[in-house]
Design a protein around this motif. Structure first.
Motif: not given
Ligand code: SF4
Length: 242
Positions: A174, A176, A197, A199-200, A207, A209, A211, A230, A233-234, A237
């Protein structure tokens, strides 16, 4: 010119220099710029084809750092104190990417130090239950933009091959992206961070994200709850959500 004449001329020059300095002091100017003997070095331009090959051939982060060298490929080199390359675990699952070093980072040579850096550390340690050294942290540009302005397109273009290779070498699960400039640059988007921010997105199969930037959160603490959304969500994931 005889010795007497030379002495008289030097005395006149010293007197006029003294009066010039006194005028500057009266005007509140306490320092003279240091003489460098040379003009500021012109940036020498983006990576050449040969260097592009070296970037692609770098097999680890240190090798890539060596290729970067004392980089003068864009005009940001003229104002930096130190190149801020990146820090953290070479095979991190999570990679944070900001826009560029600020004053504290430029002084210390490490991304996200100072107050905004402490807030990012809190997000990592308290929010994600990771150690700062478990993630990788980098910026879109590795030298401080003057007055903390956004990096300009030519600067991003000059620095980007190194960031892209850093991402390829770390291979995070991921990314960020911290703040508007980083998110828009990585996603080639002009959308506001408030819309990006939460949503992927896809960054070359990784992926991503976006923020808010920690510095923005320091000014707008009420937005921390959105960053927490956010981060949750990470964590989902990554399969590490509580
Ligand atoms: S910002 Fe990047 S390309 Fe520009 S001088 Fe610094 S390291 Fe080089």
């Amino acid at each position: 010119m005889d010795a007497l004449e030379l002495r008289e001329r030097l005395a006149v020059a010293a007197s006029s220099l003294r009066s010039c300095l006194e005028q500057q002091q009266a005007a509140g100017i306490a320092f003279l710029p240091a003489a460098t003997g040379t003009q500021a070095e012109e940036p020498r331009g983006p990576v050449t084809a040969a260097e592009g090959g070296e970037v692609a051939a770098a097999t680890d982060l240190q090798e890539l750092r060596d290729v970067l060298g004392d980089c003068r490929r864009c005009k940001l080199s003229g104002g930096r104190s130190r190149i801020v390359y990146g820090v953290g675990r070479a095979d991190a699952d999570v990679m944070f990417i900001g826009e560029g070093p600020g004053e504290d980072e430029d002084r210390e040579g490490e991304p996200f130090v100072g107050r905004a850096g402490q807030l990012l550390t809190d997000i990592i340690t308290k929010g994600m239950r990771l150690r700062r050294e478990d993630v990788y942290i980098a910026n879109v540009v590795k030298c401080r933009p003057p007055r903390n302005r956004d990096p300009e397109p030519d600067e991003v273009a000059a620095c980007e091959p190194f960031l892209v290779r850093q991402i390829e070498l770390v291979r995070p699960r991921v990314i960020i992206a911290l703040g508007r400039a980083a998110a828009q640059t990585l996603l080639r988007s002009t959308e506001a961070i408030s819309r990006l921010r939460g949503r992927w997105h896809d960054y070359h199969g990784i992926r991503l994200m976006p923020t808010f930037h920690p510095a923005y959160l320091l000014r707008n603490p009420g937005e921390k709850r959105l960053v927490w959304e956010d981060i949750k969500s990470v964590l989902r994931e990554l399969g590490t959500a509580a």
